[in-house]
Write a protein that holds these residues in place. Sequence first.
Motif, PDB file in Angstrom:
ATOM      1  N   PHE A 163       0.821  -1.202   0.000  1.00 51.46           N
ATOM      2  CA  PHE A 163       0.000   0.000   0.000  1.00 51.46           C
ATOM      3  C   PHE A 163       0.859   1.259   0.000  1.00 51.46           C
ATOM      4  CE2 PHE A 163      -2.303   3.012   2.925  1.00 51.46           C
ATOM      5  CZ  PHE A 163      -3.232   3.438   2.010  1.00 51.46           C
ATOM      6  N   ASP A 164       0.541   2.181  -0.881  1.00 51.51           N
ATOM      7  CA  ASP A 164       1.157   3.510  -0.874  1.00 51.51           C
ATOM      8  C   ASP A 164       0.067   4.510  -0.517  1.00 51.51           C
ATOM      9  OD1 ASP A 164       2.290   5.962  -1.281  1.00 51.51           O
ATOM     10  OD2 ASP A 164       3.100   5.526  -3.266  1.00 51.51           O
ATOM     11  N   PRO A 165       0.069   5.044   0.710  1.00 49.40           N
ATOM     12  CA  PRO A 165      -1.016   5.942   1.125  1.00 49.40           C
ATOM     13  C   PRO A 165      -1.135   7.185   0.263  1.00 49.40           C
ATOM     14  CG  PRO A 165       0.800   5.970   2.716  1.00 49.40           C
ATOM     15  CD  PRO A 165       1.063   4.844   1.781  1.00 49.40           C
ATOM     16  N   THR A 166      -0.048   7.589  -0.393  1.00 47.20           N
ATOM     17  CA  THR A 166      -0.127   8.789  -1.237  1.00 47.20           C
ATOM     18  C   THR A 166      -0.897   8.532  -2.522  1.00 47.20           C
ATOM     19  OG1 THR A 166       1.951   8.332  -2.414  1.00 47.20           O
ATOM     20  CG2 THR A 166       2.105   9.539  -0.326  1.00 47.20           C
ATOM     21  N   LEU A 167      -1.070   7.260  -2.876  1.00 42.24           N
ATOM     22  CA  LEU A 167      -1.784   6.929  -4.109  1.00 42.24           C
ATOM     23  C   LEU A 167      -3.221   6.488  -3.867  1.00 42.24           C
ATOM     24  CD1 LEU A 167       0.915   4.964  -6.177  1.00 42.24           C
ATOM     25  CD2 LEU A 167       0.200   7.351  -6.411  1.00 42.24           C
ATOM     26  N   PHE A 168      -3.584   6.250  -2.614  1.00 44.35           N
ATOM     27  CA  PHE A 168      -4.943   5.775  -2.367  1.00 44.35           C
ATOM     28  C   PHE A 168      -5.943   6.906  -2.635  1.00 44.35           C
ATOM     29  CE2 PHE A 168      -8.666   4.743   0.237  1.00 44.35           C
ATOM     30  CZ  PHE A 168      -8.926   3.465  -0.234  1.00 44.35           C
ATOM     31  N   PRO A 169      -7.014   6.625  -3.380  1.00 47.04           N
ATOM     32  CA  PRO A 169      -7.996   7.670  -3.737  1.00 47.04           C
ATOM     33  C   PRO A 169      -8.948   7.955  -2.583  1.00 47.04           C
ATOM     34  CG  PRO A 169      -8.673   5.582  -4.673  1.00 47.04           C
ATOM     35  CD  PRO A 169      -7.350   5.327  -4.004  1.00 47.04           C
ATOM     36  N   SER A 355      -7.843  -9.450  -9.242  1.00 44.72           N
ATOM     37  CA  SER A 355      -7.885  -8.739  -7.962  1.00 44.72           C
ATOM     38  C   SER A 355      -8.168  -7.260  -8.165  1.00 44.72           C
ATOM     39  CB  SER A 355      -6.554  -8.908  -7.222  1.00 44.72           C
ATOM     40  OG  SER A 355      -6.501  -8.110  -6.060  1.00 44.72           O
ATOM     41  N   LEU A 356      -9.030  -6.720  -7.332  1.00 45.76           N
ATOM     42  CA  LEU A 356      -9.212  -5.271  -7.247  1.00 45.76           C
ATOM     43  C   LEU A 356      -8.287  -4.670  -6.194  1.00 45.76           C
ATOM     44  CD1 LEU A 356     -13.124  -5.039  -7.404  1.00 45.76           C
ATOM     45  CD2 LEU A 356     -11.508  -4.554  -9.243  1.00 45.76           C
ATOM     46  N   SER A 357      -7.863  -5.498  -5.236  1.00 47.70           N
ATOM     47  CA  SER A 357      -7.043  -5.011  -4.129  1.00 47.70           C
ATOM     48  C   SER A 357      -5.686  -4.513  -4.597  1.00 47.70           C
ATOM     49  CB  SER A 357      -6.854  -6.121  -3.088  1.00 47.70           C
ATOM     50  OG  SER A 357      -8.086  -6.602  -2.626  1.00 47.70           O
ATOM     51  N   LYS A 358      -5.101  -5.183  -5.586  1.00 42.81           N
ATOM     52  CA  LYS A 358      -3.757  -4.800  -6.028  1.00 42.81           C
ATOM     53  C   LYS A 358      -3.721  -3.357  -6.511  1.00 42.81           C
ATOM     54  CE  LYS A 358      -0.741  -8.291  -5.832  1.00 42.81           C
ATOM     55  NZ  LYS A 358      -1.426  -9.067  -4.813  1.00 42.81           N
ATOM     56  N   ALA A 359      -4.805  -2.912  -7.156  1.00 42.43           N
ATOM     57  CA  ALA A 359      -4.829  -1.555  -7.694  1.00 42.43           C
ATOM     58  C   ALA A 359      -5.241  -0.524  -6.648  1.00 42.43           C
ATOM     59  CB  ALA A 359      -5.781  -1.482  -8.882  1.00 42.43           C
ATOM     60  N   GLN A 412      -5.412   5.411 -14.025  1.00 41.02           N
ATOM     61  CA  GLN A 412      -4.616   6.323 -14.846  1.00 41.02           C
ATOM     62  C   GLN A 412      -3.575   7.042 -13.987  1.00 41.02           C
ATOM     63  OE1 GLN A 412      -7.700   8.749 -16.557  1.00 41.02           O
ATOM     64  NE2 GLN A 412      -8.156   7.293 -18.207  1.00 41.02           N
ATOM     65  N   ARG A 413      -3.989   7.478 -12.802  1.00 47.44           N
ATOM     66  CA  ARG A 413      -3.052   8.180 -11.910  1.00 47.44           C
ATOM     67  C   ARG A 413      -1.953   7.239 -11.413  1.00 47.44           C
ATOM     68  NH1 ARG A 413      -3.428   9.331  -5.950  1.00 47.44           N
ATOM     69  NH2 ARG A 413      -1.835  10.899  -5.543  1.00 47.44           N
ATOM     70  N   VAL A 414      -2.338   6.038 -10.978  1.00 47.20           N
ATOM     71  CA  VAL A 414      -1.365   5.065 -10.492  1.00 47.20           C
ATOM     72  C   VAL A 414      -0.365   4.722 -11.588  1.00 47.20           C
ATOM     73  CG1 VAL A 414      -1.090   2.665  -9.762  1.00 47.20           C
ATOM     74  CG2 VAL A 414      -2.837   4.091  -8.690  1.00 47.20           C
ATOM     75  N   PHE A 492       8.550  -1.423  -6.374  1.00 44.97           N
ATOM     76  CA  PHE A 492       8.567   0.041  -6.223  1.00 44.97           C
ATOM     77  C   PHE A 492       7.162   0.632  -6.121  1.00 44.97           C
ATOM     78  CE2 PHE A 492       9.097  -1.069 -10.729  1.00 44.97           C
ATOM     79  CZ  PHE A 492       8.071  -0.361 -11.344  1.00 44.97           C
ATOM     80  N   SER A 493       6.178  -0.164  -5.785  1.00 45.35           N
ATOM     81  CA  SER A 493       4.816   0.366  -5.670  1.00 45.35           C
ATOM     82  C   SER A 493       4.587   1.141  -4.383  1.00 45.35           C
ATOM     83  CB  SER A 493       3.799  -0.782  -5.765  1.00 45.35           C
ATOM     84  OG  SER A 493       3.986  -1.705  -4.705  1.00 45.35           O
ATOM     85  N   SER A 494       5.502   1.008  -3.404  1.00 44.97           N
ATOM     86  CA  SER A 494       5.265   1.602  -2.089  1.00 44.97           C
ATOM     87  C   SER A 494       6.281   2.648  -1.671  1.00 44.97           C
ATOM     88  CB  SER A 494       5.232   0.492  -1.020  1.00 44.97           C
ATOM     89  OG  SER A 494       4.295  -0.494  -1.342  1.00 44.97           O
ATOM     90  N   ILE A 495       7.284   2.905  -2.490  1.00 45.97           N
ATOM     91  CA  ILE A 495       8.326   3.856  -2.096  1.00 45.97           C
ATOM     92  C   ILE A 495       8.130   5.185  -2.813  1.00 45.97           C
ATOM     93  CG2 ILE A 495       9.915   3.003  -3.882  1.00 45.97           C
ATOM     94  CD1 ILE A 495      12.180   3.657  -1.797  1.00 45.97           C
ATOM     95  N   ARG A 496       8.294   6.274  -2.072  1.00 41.36           N
ATOM     96  CA  ARG A 496       8.156   7.600  -2.656  1.00 41.36           C
ATOM     97  C   ARG A 496       9.273   7.883  -3.649  1.00 41.36           C
ATOM     98  NH1 ARG A 496       7.849  11.052   2.709  1.00 41.36           N
ATOM     99  NH2 ARG A 496       9.508  12.077   1.522  1.00 41.36           N
ATOM    100  N   ASN A 497       8.934   8.658  -4.660  1.00 37.24           N
ATOM    101  CA  ASN A 497       9.924   8.984  -5.697  1.00 37.24           C
ATOM    102  C   ASN A 497      11.184   9.619  -5.122  1.00 37.24           C
ATOM    103  OD1 ASN A 497       7.577   8.315  -7.085  1.00 37.24           O
ATOM    104  ND2 ASN A 497       7.970   9.757  -8.739  1.00 37.24           N
ATOM    105  N   ASP A 498      11.018  10.503  -4.147  1.00 37.39           N
ATOM    106  CA  ASP A 498      12.168  11.252  -3.638  1.00 37.39           C
ATOM    107  C   ASP A 498      13.082  10.407  -2.746  1.00 37.39           C
ATOM    108  OD1 ASP A 498      10.260  11.061  -1.630  1.00 37.39           O
ATOM    109  OD2 ASP A 498      10.714  13.027  -0.780  1.00 37.39           O
TER     110      ASP A 498
END
Length: 515
Positions: A163-169, A355-359, A412-414, A492-498
């Motif tokens: 989970f990346d909290p910054t990407l959760f809608p 799965s819907l959970s992965k997205a 699209q955002r993810v 790399f789905s959970s790490i921030r770009n910076d």
Amino acid sequence: MAPPRETIEVTPAEGRPVVSGISDALFWGSLFQGLDRRGPFLQLQIRQLICSAIEEGRLSLGVRMPSSRELATLLKVSRNTVVIAYEQLVDQNFLVSRERSGFYVAGLPKHLGAQPDAVRTAADDCGAARWMERFAVRPSANRNIIKPLNWQDYPYPFIFGQFDPTLFPTNDWRESARAALSVPEINNWARDLIDEDDPALIEQLRLQVLPRRGIRARSDEIMMTIGAQHALYLIARLFTKPETRVGMEDPGYPDARNIFGMLTDKIVPLAVDGDGMVPDASFESCNIAYVTAGHQCPTTAVMPQTRRMELLRKAQERDIVLIEDDYESELISEGASLPPLMSLDRNDRVLYVGSLSKALAPGLRLGYVVAPAPVIRELRALRRLMLRHPPLNNQRVAALFIGLGHYRSHLQRVSRVLLERARILDQLLPQYFNDCSFVRGVGSTSYWVTCPPGCDATELATAALAEGVVIEPGDVFSMTKGTHARCFRLGFSSIRNDRINVGIERLGRLIASMS
């Protein structure tokens, strides 16, 4: 001379903690020390902390609570926040309100209060041994993927599928959840549907989600599960006999291997190359084969269409059932997307797991199976014996989320964010992993990395944790221990770009020092 010991007493008259040598603020401050100003609503946290203190016996029957003004001052929150929390606790019979006196703990009956922790004895160990003798299976003995439960506390989490909290809608999901809590919607999902699913979610899958993968299915050919792994377990239970030969990719998904391994000892390792699973003689000897054609787990290899067609042809000729785990579809739009096996199948050979959970978020646990109607009918009957159906409130929220167009915009955002991370890593890995080999299939959210000789990936993972870096050692993916000891999966789905640059630099330095 030692300072006098400070104690807490409760006076019979007031029922209020009196602290000798210190103020009440110290007692109440320690009681609410778990308050997290960055967490959920403060009013909810205050209620939870008071409830826990009552149930654990730290606040006894009759104890007088601080006034709303006093507690608000102590916690540095608005008085209204405390008033609402107190009133809710009164409604729930945790507190009682006495006119012109304040709020008091209503308490719990003594037999319901918290019990002291039991002291483990030698007899307990003997009891555990007796239980172990009775177990029909020992799933805890399996080799599993291991990730730190507190991986979010590490600054550089290169792990897969988390989970990346910054990407959760958040706002879009909240809108859908609120809509699902209207009275008409509650009347829809509060019922027990026995072995059925929310028809609204099945319809959204049928009309919006599956067609994106080129899959056309009727409503009686779709069933919801509590995550994709639940789907695999149900399929394995329905199709696997002790004599069933089950083909598993090697390396491959450990949990799928363990699930089928509990039901048969005839697990057939299937070779994997740069194009994914190889449909060779070993494959032809199977009754069932588990395959990850979209992105082979864990090597990320994308199976080309020619091999997909060969796989389907041989499955038809040899009467093999294919279980297609399309676990990572649609997360990154990168190049032309190949059709899944299910969309190419013309002979009902494929059972499709999605799965819907992965997205969205793994904790939602929303998976599904697409299969011929007779298979779905039996899967529903089997699921009924386990849990009837996944929670309908979650299903309805997901249906509304998709129906309102949020799912499409979220993907699209993810995709944009994950593709940006992939581009960053594409530049950094040759620079810092110059003695390693690595590969990422088109559209995948992870790399399969092979370290230079002398570098053990399990030891590397342990050393990396001390540097704040989390990776997944790759040896667990192979059937034979030690085969992929130098490999690891870099997600790399959970790490921030910076944070990617520093994390890769640290990891590269460790690899160089261990080679």
